[in-house]
Scaffold this motif. Sequence first.
Motif: not given
Length: 185
Positions: A19-46
């Motif tokens: 075991p190396y990276i738990t599912s809960s750590k992955i999920q937390a990090r994916v949520r952060e990336l999603g929030q960052q992308i949503a902020k960076d691409y406001q008003h566009t449809c990537p």
Amino acid sequence: MDIKSEDRLVRLGDLQFSPYITSSKIQARVRELGQQIAKDYQHTCPLIICILNGSFIFCSDLVRAIDLDSEIQFLKVSSYEGTSSTGEMKMAFDTLPPLEGREVIIVEDIVDKGHTIHFLHQLFLKKAIASLRLASLLLKPEAYEYDIPIDYIGFEIPNDFVVGYGLDYNQKGRNLPDIYTLYKE
Ligand code: IMP
Ligand code: MG
């Protein structure tokens, strides 16, 4: 290694993984990336390009973490056999929608030597797109041979072979919810 952690080893063919990276750590990090992308691409449809097979799970979690209209397309690229990169790129499903003027985000599972991301970067830069960014759940900085910046990185990891959460060893292990690393006895 104690018995408890030995119990959690996973065997895939001839190799064992721990075991190396738990599912809960992955999920937390994916949520952060999603929030960052949503902020960076406001008003566009990537236009999100999911690189198959490895990023199918990461990409499906990531798009649900991006609170924006987006479009998703799939491209199958491979350069790996067993536990090492061949450097020779094979591509399938290469029919893409019109790319002109699009804000493109390429989503990879892992950047190792970087041959795949370099190949895709070259390919997309030839199109008349508005912008191109790269996202990868994992990056192995010690193995990376290019200087193309990866804009969104989940985790930087050592130069070890990993499986789970979409990543495979000879097509096995993609369904594991956690990420595992090669077990060295
Ligand atoms: P690169 O072209 O050398 O960067 O290799 C990237 C591709 O190889 C990724 O998209 C994966 O499909 C695969 N790959 C690289 N490292 C690993 C690993 O540790 N586990 C499983 N697949 C890997
Ligand atoms: Mg891949």
